[in-house]
Design a protein around this motif. Structure first.
Motif, PDB file in Angstrom:
ATOM      1  N   THR A   2       0.855  -1.184   0.000  1.00 57.82           N
ATOM      2  CA  THR A   2       0.000   0.000   0.000  1.00 57.82           C
ATOM      3  C   THR A   2       0.897   1.243   0.000  1.00 57.82           C
ATOM      4  O   THR A   2       2.106   1.151   0.268  1.00 57.82           O
ATOM      5  CB  THR A   2      -0.931   0.067   1.230  1.00 57.82           C
ATOM      6  N   VAL A   3       0.293   2.377  -0.306  1.00 62.33           N
ATOM      7  CA  VAL A   3       0.969   3.674  -0.216  1.00 62.33           C
ATOM      8  C   VAL A   3       0.086   4.516   0.694  1.00 62.33           C
ATOM      9  O   VAL A   3      -0.956   5.016   0.282  1.00 62.33           O
ATOM     10  CB  VAL A   3       1.128   4.335  -1.592  1.00 62.33           C
ATOM     11  N   THR A   4       0.512   4.674   1.962  1.00 60.36           N
ATOM     12  CA  THR A   4      -0.355   5.269   2.986  1.00 60.36           C
ATOM     13  C   THR A   4       0.378   6.368   3.746  1.00 60.36           C
ATOM     14  O   THR A   4       1.446   6.131   4.321  1.00 60.36           O
ATOM     15  CB  THR A   4      -0.823   4.189   3.984  1.00 60.36           C
ATOM     16  N   ALA A   5      -0.204   7.560   3.745  1.00 64.71           N
ATOM     17  CA  ALA A   5       0.399   8.686   4.465  1.00 64.71           C
ATOM     18  C   ALA A   5       0.337   8.444   5.969  1.00 64.71           C
ATOM     19  O   ALA A   5      -0.572   7.769   6.476  1.00 64.71           O
ATOM     20  CB  ALA A   5      -0.319   9.979   4.109  1.00 64.71           C
ATOM     21  N   SER A  14       5.124   4.871  16.756  1.00 67.40           N
ATOM     22  CA  SER A  14       4.022   3.994  16.368  1.00 67.40           C
ATOM     23  C   SER A  14       3.294   4.599  15.168  1.00 67.40           C
ATOM     24  O   SER A  14       2.750   5.704  15.265  1.00 67.40           O
ATOM     25  CB  SER A  14       3.046   3.818  17.536  1.00 67.40           C
ATOM     26  N   PRO A  15       3.300   3.913  14.017  1.00 66.13           N
ATOM     27  CA  PRO A  15       2.716   4.485  12.800  1.00 66.13           C
ATOM     28  C   PRO A  15       1.225   4.774  12.963  1.00 66.13           C
ATOM     29  O   PRO A  15       0.460   3.922  13.409  1.00 66.13           O
ATOM     30  CB  PRO A  15       2.960   3.391  11.749  1.00 66.13           C
ATOM     31  N   LYS A  16       0.804   5.981  12.570  1.00 64.38           N
ATOM     32  CA  LYS A  16      -0.602   6.374  12.601  1.00 64.38           C
ATOM     33  C   LYS A  16      -1.003   6.830  11.205  1.00 64.38           C
ATOM     34  O   LYS A  16      -0.626   7.919  10.770  1.00 64.38           O
ATOM     35  CB  LYS A  16      -0.827   7.490  13.621  1.00 64.38           C
ATOM     36  N   PRO A  17      -1.708   5.984  10.470  1.00 67.10           N
ATOM     37  CA  PRO A  17      -2.088   6.344   9.100  1.00 67.10           C
ATOM     38  C   PRO A  17      -2.895   7.633   9.042  1.00 67.10           C
ATOM     39  O   PRO A  17      -3.654   7.958   9.961  1.00 67.10           O
ATOM     40  CB  PRO A  17      -2.922   5.148   8.647  1.00 67.10           C
ATOM     41  N   ALA A  18      -2.701   8.369   7.965  1.00 67.37           N
ATOM     42  CA  ALA A  18      -3.461   9.593   7.698  1.00 67.37           C
ATOM     43  C   ALA A  18      -4.151   9.427   6.344  1.00 67.37           C
ATOM     44  O   ALA A  18      -3.758  10.049   5.350  1.00 67.37           O
ATOM     45  CB  ALA A  18      -2.542  10.806   7.704  1.00 67.37           C
ATOM     46  N   PRO A  19      -5.165   8.577   6.284  1.00 63.59           N
ATOM     47  CA  PRO A  19      -5.821   8.288   4.994  1.00 63.59           C
ATOM     48  C   PRO A  19      -6.476   9.507   4.375  1.00 63.59           C
ATOM     49  O   PRO A  19      -6.733   9.525   3.175  1.00 63.59           O
ATOM     50  CB  PRO A  19      -6.838   7.205   5.359  1.00 63.59           C
ATOM     51  N   ASP A  63      -4.016   7.414   0.593  1.00 64.90           N
ATOM     52  CA  ASP A  63      -3.990   6.005   0.996  1.00 64.90           C
ATOM     53  C   ASP A  63      -4.503   5.159  -0.164  1.00 64.90           C
ATOM     54  O   ASP A  63      -5.614   5.377  -0.648  1.00 64.90           O
ATOM     55  CB  ASP A  63      -4.867   5.786   2.235  1.00 64.90           C
ATOM     56  N   SER A  64      -3.685   4.229  -0.595  1.00 63.13           N
ATOM     57  CA  SER A  64      -4.110   3.366  -1.712  1.00 63.13           C
ATOM     58  C   SER A  64      -5.186   2.385  -1.280  1.00 63.13           C
ATOM     59  O   SER A  64      -5.831   1.759  -2.121  1.00 63.13           O
ATOM     60  CB  SER A  64      -2.906   2.603  -2.277  1.00 63.13           C
ATOM     61  N   GLY A  65      -5.402   2.238   0.041  1.00 59.70           N
ATOM     62  CA  GLY A  65      -6.498   1.400   0.516  1.00 59.70           C
ATOM     63  C   GLY A  65      -6.084   0.365   1.525  1.00 59.70           C
ATOM     64  O   GLY A  65      -5.007  -0.224   1.414  1.00 59.70           O
ATOM     65  N   TYR A 107       5.513  11.671   5.780  1.00 53.95           N
ATOM     66  CA  TYR A 107       6.069  10.329   5.726  1.00 53.95           C
ATOM     67  C   TYR A 107       4.951   9.370   5.327  1.00 53.95           C
ATOM     68  O   TYR A 107       3.787   9.588   5.659  1.00 53.95           O
ATOM     69  CB  TYR A 107       6.659   9.941   7.084  1.00 53.95           C
ATOM     70  N   TYR A 108       5.319   8.336   4.612  1.00 55.77           N
ATOM     71  CA  TYR A 108       4.315   7.341   4.234  1.00 55.77           C
ATOM     72  C   TYR A 108       4.907   5.945   4.329  1.00 55.77           C
ATOM     73  O   TYR A 108       6.137   5.782   4.370  1.00 55.77           O
ATOM     74  CB  TYR A 108       3.737   7.623   2.841  1.00 55.77           C
ATOM     75  N   PHE A 109       4.027   4.951   4.394  1.00 57.60           N
ATOM     76  CA  PHE A 109       4.488   3.582   4.581  1.00 57.60           C
ATOM     77  C   PHE A 109       3.540   2.601   3.923  1.00 57.60           C
ATOM     78  O   PHE A 109       2.533   2.990   3.331  1.00 57.60           O
ATOM     79  CB  PHE A 109       4.669   3.281   6.067  1.00 57.60           C
ATOM     80  N   CYS A 110       3.892   1.327   4.030  1.00 53.33           N
ATOM     81  CA  CYS A 110       3.034   0.241   3.552  1.00 53.33           C
ATOM     82  C   CYS A 110       2.320  -0.355   4.760  1.00 53.33           C
ATOM     83  O   CYS A 110       2.959  -0.756   5.731  1.00 53.33           O
ATOM     84  CB  CYS A 110       3.881  -0.822   2.845  1.00 53.33           C
ATOM     85  N   ARG A 111       1.004  -0.391   4.698  1.00 55.53           N
ATOM     86  CA  ARG A 111       0.237  -0.954   5.819  1.00 55.53           C
ATOM     87  C   ARG A 111       0.595  -2.416   6.060  1.00 55.53           C
ATOM     88  O   ARG A 111       0.550  -2.907   7.195  1.00 55.53           O
ATOM     89  CB  ARG A 111      -1.264  -0.853   5.524  1.00 55.53           C
ATOM     90  N   ILE A 112       0.927  -3.126   5.011  1.00 62.23           N
ATOM     91  CA  ILE A 112       1.238  -4.557   5.134  1.00 62.23           C
ATOM     92  C   ILE A 112       2.635  -4.760   5.688  1.00 62.23           C
ATOM     93  O   ILE A 112       2.885  -5.683   6.474  1.00 62.23           O
ATOM     94  CB  ILE A 112       1.129  -5.250   3.757  1.00 62.23           C
ATOM     95  N   HIS A 113       3.558  -3.895   5.295  1.00 63.50           N
ATOM     96  CA  HIS A 113       4.963  -4.000   5.704  1.00 63.50           C
ATOM     97  C   HIS A 113       5.404  -2.658   6.294  1.00 63.50           C
ATOM     98  O   HIS A 113       5.966  -1.815   5.579  1.00 63.50           O
ATOM     99  CB  HIS A 113       5.843  -4.370   4.508  1.00 63.50           C
ATOM    100  N   PRO A 114       5.154  -2.410   7.585  1.00 58.51           N
ATOM    101  CA  PRO A 114       5.425  -1.098   8.200  1.00 58.51           C
ATOM    102  C   PRO A 114       6.884  -0.653   8.132  1.00 58.51           C
ATOM    103  O   PRO A 114       7.171   0.536   8.318  1.00 58.51           O
ATOM    104  CB  PRO A 114       4.983  -1.299   9.655  1.00 58.51           C
ATOM    105  N   ALA A 115       7.811  -1.587   7.867  1.00 59.47           N
ATOM    106  CA  ALA A 115       9.216  -1.198   7.763  1.00 59.47           C
ATOM    107  C   ALA A 115       9.521  -0.534   6.427  1.00 59.47           C
ATOM    108  O   ALA A 115      10.630  -0.027   6.226  1.00 59.47           O
ATOM    109  CB  ALA A 115      10.123  -2.407   7.953  1.00 59.47           C
ATOM    110  N   MET A 116       8.559  -0.505   5.529  1.00 55.96           N
ATOM    111  CA  MET A 116       8.698   0.242   4.273  1.00 55.96           C
ATOM    112  C   MET A 116       8.284   1.685   4.539  1.00 55.96           C
ATOM    113  O   MET A 116       7.107   1.972   4.726  1.00 55.96           O
ATOM    114  CB  MET A 116       7.819  -0.366   3.171  1.00 55.96           C
TER     115      MET A 116
END
Length: 334
Positions: free
Chosen positions: A263-266, A275-280, A284-286, A317-326
């Motif tokens: 995913t591509v998630t802000a 601790s990652p906190k998504p900002a959809p 956010d790709s979903g 900053y953005y990350f992958c919901r499936i792989h938070p280390a991305m």
């Protein structure tokens, strides 16, 4: 520490009693009476001196305890500077910022029980929510688990971390001489490890993602999801380039060139390793597996003013919901 107020009161009481008995002693002409009052005066003086000496001894013991803790914290600070070298802290405007140990914020570590903190330091437990260093030996741990810290050094490191908690210092009853050990870290690192200090300055200036690629002249930008290059912290894949500067209105398209869905998630906030906190609401790709960016798939986003205003420094900053280390970064301008 010596309680000077109690000591002063004790001395005053001693003087009053001594003067009182001297008056009684010399006002008596009877030798037997003088002897009795003299013995009573001596007994009273000794009785009063006992708590005074006790107060003094207690203060000495407290001073010794504080002194030993200061030595332990200083030793822990020196060990932290020597062994915690992977994005453990940054320097911004000559101040220590973004301080961590094994990927955990110091505040988070001080919320742990003594047993759990011991486990993190001793066995080198790294925060599973953030990218871990890939270089061998970059995670400090005790000799028991193949690291460099002996038993005493492990305890020093724990005491150094605990020194950042005023509540802990107060609970332990330490005096004012026992201070937060992180207060002296920058001066020590600058004097002892100048290269490491400059790395922290660069980290504070450009962040963990380095100098951004300038794409401000492009109306459309293409980014990829790729397998991680050697030495990269992102896993199992990376966004590439990992850091770019773009203007509001730029259209960014990510293409997945790996064998896994992403995913591509802000993210909200200015610390992507917390601790990652998504900002959809930004992009956010979903979060639905049906909307994941699969192999060969793409996701596009047009940079908005909301993204520009999300953080004071206009970085997202953005990350992958499936792989938070991305993790990756966008620097946004107008």
């Amino acid at each position: 520490m010596v309680n000077f107020g109690q000591a002063a009161v004790g001395i005053i009481v001693l003087l009053v009693v001594a003067v009182g008995f001297l008056y009684l002693f010399y006002s008596r002409t009877n030798a037997v009476g003088k002897t009795g009052y003299g013995a009573l005066a001596m007994l009273s003086i000794v009785s009063i001196m006992i708590p005074i000496f006790w107060i003094r001894e207690t203060g000495f013991e407290a001073s010794q305890k504080d002194g030993q803790e200061v030595i332990a914290i200083t030793s822990g600070m020196q060990l932290y500077a020597q062994y915690c070298t992977f994005q453990c802290y940054a320097v911004r405007n000559s101040k220590l910022v973004d301080v961590k140990y094994n990927g955990y914020t110091i505040d988070a570590l001080n919320q742990l029980s003594d047993q759990d903190l011991q486990r993190v330091v001793e066995s080198g437990v790294y925060n599973p929510k953030v990218p871990a260093p890939t270089t061998a030996g970059a995670i400090p741990m005790s000799q028991t688990y193949g690291g460099a810290l002996d038993a005493n050094q492990t305890q020093y490191m724990i005491q150094f971390i605990r020194s950042a908690s005023p509540a802990y210092l107060k609970k332990q009853g330490y005096g004012s001489s026992v201070k937060n050990g992180f207060g002296g870290l920058l001066d020590y690192v600058q004097a002892t490890y100048p290269t490491q200090y400059q790395t922290a300055v660069n980290l504070g200036t450009n962040g963990q993602f380095g100098t951004p690629v300038d794409d401000t002249k492009s109306k459309t930008v293409a980014l990829d999801m790729v397998n991680p290059p050697a030495g990269a912290a992102c896993t199992p894949s990376c966004y590439s380039p990992i850091n770019i500067t773009v203007k509001v209105g730029t259209v960014i398209t990510w293409t997945n060139k790996t064998s896994q869905a992403h995913t591509v998630t802000a993210l909200s906030g200015d610390d992507p390793t917390a601790s990652p906190k998504p900002a959809p609401q930004i992009f956010d790709s979903g979060n639905d597996p049906a909307k994941y960016v699969k192999t060969g798939g793409t996701y596009s986003y047009t940079v908005t003013m909301a993204a520009y205003n999300l953080n004071p420094d206009h970085r997202i900053y953005y990350f992958c919901r499936i792989h938070p280390a991305m993790l990756a970064e966008l620097v946004i301008t107008k």
